[in-house]
Enzyme design. Structure first.
Site, PDB file in Angstrom:
ATOM      1  N   SER A  64       0.814  -1.220   0.000  1.00  0.00           N
ATOM      2  CA  SER A  64       0.000   0.000   0.000  1.00  0.00           C
ATOM      3  C   SER A  64       0.840   1.260   0.000  1.00  0.00           C
ATOM      4  CB  SER A  64      -0.926  -0.007   1.217  1.00  0.00           C
ATOM      5  OG  SER A  64      -1.830  -1.089   1.164  1.00  0.00           O
ATOM      6  N   ASP A  84      -0.158  -0.202   8.906  1.00  0.00           N
ATOM      7  CA  ASP A  84       0.869  -1.163   8.515  1.00  0.00           C
ATOM      8  C   ASP A  84       1.599  -0.653   7.276  1.00  0.00           C
ATOM      9  OD1 ASP A  84       0.864  -3.234  10.345  1.00  0.00           O
ATOM     10  OD2 ASP A  84      -0.817  -4.241   9.395  1.00  0.00           O
ATOM     11  N   ASP A 132       4.961  -1.637   4.634  1.00  0.00           N
ATOM     12  CA  ASP A 132       5.712  -2.825   4.234  1.00  0.00           C
ATOM     13  C   ASP A 132       7.024  -2.474   3.550  1.00  0.00           C
ATOM     14  OD1 ASP A 132       3.691  -5.166   4.669  1.00  0.00           O
ATOM     15  OD2 ASP A 132       2.533  -3.593   3.692  1.00  0.00           O
ATOM     16  N   ASP A 140       6.490  -3.676   8.619  1.00  0.00           N
ATOM     17  CA  ASP A 140       6.727  -5.084   8.290  1.00  0.00           C
ATOM     18  C   ASP A 140       7.946  -5.173   7.381  1.00  0.00           C
ATOM     19  OD1 ASP A 140       4.477  -5.814   9.683  1.00  0.00           O
ATOM     20  OD2 ASP A 140       3.180  -5.859   7.917  1.00  0.00           O
ATOM     21  N   LYS A 187     -11.036  -1.075   0.582  1.00  0.00           N
ATOM     22  CA  LYS A 187     -10.242  -1.721   1.636  1.00  0.00           C
ATOM     23  C   LYS A 187     -10.855  -1.450   3.007  1.00  0.00           C
ATOM     24  CE  LYS A 187      -5.795  -1.144   1.484  1.00  0.00           C
ATOM     25  NZ  LYS A 187      -4.490  -0.463   1.261  1.00  0.00           N
ATOM     26  N   SER A 190      -5.302  -7.189   0.432  1.00  0.00           N
ATOM     27  CA  SER A 190      -5.195  -5.838  -0.126  1.00  0.00           C
ATOM     28  C   SER A 190      -4.535  -5.844  -1.499  1.00  0.00           C
ATOM     29  CB  SER A 190      -4.403  -4.937   0.821  1.00  0.00           C
ATOM     30  OG  SER A 190      -5.099  -4.702   2.014  1.00  0.00           O
ATOM     31  N   ASP A 240      -3.188 -16.763  -3.226  1.00  0.00           N
ATOM     32  CA  ASP A 240      -2.660 -18.073  -2.807  1.00  0.00           C
ATOM     33  C   ASP A 240      -3.197 -18.497  -1.445  1.00  0.00           C
ATOM     34  OD1 ASP A 240      -1.209 -16.090  -1.476  1.00  0.00           O
ATOM     35  OD2 ASP A 240       0.610 -17.298  -1.375  1.00  0.00           O
TER      36      ASP A 240
END
Length: 414
Positions: free
Chosen positions: A67, A84, A86, A137, A235, A252, A308
């Site tokens: 994001s 969050d 990343d 993260d 979202k 997301s 997945d």
């Protein structure tokens, strides 16, 4: 020769429905102060790792994904203002001899004493929890040589001991971000209107603090187009709709793929949310008719499968389609004017979270009230004065607060 088409977008604050939707998205997204902090934190974490003997000269790339890379970050809880972010840490030769769990454990060890509230190893990353409720993260990866730029194999291992389920997962978040940005060009009018409103709100908040004398410097556009604004709303809708759900939810990254596919510059915000939702519904219905689970892969890396881990069953994807159909029906009813202001606000609170919607409504009421006092009134296309209604300004005293579960870009942690 004709000049190439340059989409300008529409000012979402010119239309009553789009305005409240834009305010909701703004209330849920990463605020300017934390957005400015993010870049500094990326650099500080990299410097900390490179000072560790195991990681010295071993970090080839250290870059945002998910994001943050496409400017679509929103809070991951209904009321807690948590965010969050990343990062991918592409690692060098020493780590190519190690298994997935060993890499994660090495990263956890190197960050164990990092000055944050806590450090937690996840199945694919190590998360730093900051006191201001930002989560970083950090996903370790190994470059997949002979492929497109920065395609990597990221680690997957639950721990605490090695397992036959441990594996490396193909991923190209960098390439996906470039694909998304290419599909969603800057819409200058829309981006400037949202950007100015975003910064004005922070400036007003800071001026209310007697100890703050200066407003921070302005930064570049954050939300650059209507497709990304619509993505943030979908979202947020997903987060609230699945607040009490125990399993995995639509990731997301999959929603971002559909926002890129459905992007249509110069759409209104409400039209774009409806278009995005209908695009997802169409693919789910097609898959279900053929007795198949939805399959969505990275358009520039087919082995990077966004679905997945979700959906786990056809029933699970059909449930999401039902939710999205209900979102579309509600927005279309609002566009037709079939709801009173009170009914619309109640509907929005149930779909996007009470606190975020009430915060957005209160802001609108304050702005419109100030405009009336300064004779800076706003009018509808038919000449009517836009005033705060009871449905917009009323904030419930003790509502049942809907909270969304924490998540990461590729789905919920486990």
């Amino acid at each position: 020769m004709n000049a190439p088409f340059s989409p300008q977008g529409r000012n979402p604050f010119d239309d009553p429905l789009d305005r409240i939707l834009a305010e909701i998205a703004l209330s849920a997204q990463l605020p300017p102060s934390l957005h400015r902090n993010a870049g500094g934190r990326y650099a500080a974490v990299r410097a900390h790792l490179e000072a560790d003997a195991a990681f010295e000269d071993q970090i080839e790339h250290f870059y945002p994904q998910g994001s943050m890379a496409i400017d679509a970050t929103i809070s991951n809880r209904g009321t807690d203002d948590e965010y969050d972010l990343d990062i991918v840490s592409q690692l060098g030769g020493r780590f190519r001899q190690m298994g997935p769990l060993a890499i994660l454990l090495e990263l956890e060890r190197a960050l164990k004493d990092y000055p944050v509230r806590k450090v937690v190893r996840q199945s694919r990353c190590v998360t730093l929890y900051y006191a201001d409720r930002m989560h970083l993260d950090i996903t370790p990866g190994l470059r997949a040589y002979g492929t497109l730029d920065r395609e990597s194999y990221i680690t997957h291992a639950k721990g605490p001991i090695a397992s036959t389920d441990d594996r490396f997962v193909d991923m190209n978040g960098f390439g996906f971000a470039e694909w998304y940005c290419g599909r969603t060009p800057l819409e200058y009018r829309m981006a400037k209107a949202f950007h100015d409103h975003w910064l004005n709100l922070e400036a007003s908040s800071l001026r209310a603090d007697a100890e703050v004398d200066e407003v921070p410097d302005q930064c570049e556009f954050v939300v650059k187009n209507t497709a990304t604004l619509a993505l943030q709303l979908v979202k947020r809708f997903r987060n609230i709709r699945y607040a009490d759900y125990d399993g995995r939810v639509p990731p997301s990254v999959m929603l971002s793929y559909y926002a890129g596919m459905a992007a249509k510059p110069d759409s209104t915000l409400s039209e774009m949310v409806i278009r995005l939702a209908n695009w997802i519904i169409g693919d789910i219905e097609h898959a279900s008719r053929h007795g198949q689970k939805l399959h969505v892969a990275n358009p520039i890396c087919e082995d990077d499968v966004f679905t997945d881990r979700w959906p786990e069953t056809i029933r699970q994807q059909d449930e999401f389609a039902v939710y999205l159909n209900e979102l579309v029906a509600g927005l279309e009813a609002a566009k037709r004017g079939n709801q009173s202001a009170d009914q619309l606000m109640d509907w929005l609170r149930n779909r996007f979270g009470d606190r975020v919607v009430t915060k957005a409504a209160d802001r609108m009421a304050d702005e419109i009230g100030a405009g009336v006092q300064s004779a800076d009134q706003r009018y509808t296309r038919k000449g009517g004065l836009l005033l705060p209604t009871a449905g917009i300004v009323a904030a419930t005293a003790s509502p049942s607060v809907v909270k969304a579960r924490p998540h990461c870009f590729y789905g919920y942690r486990f």
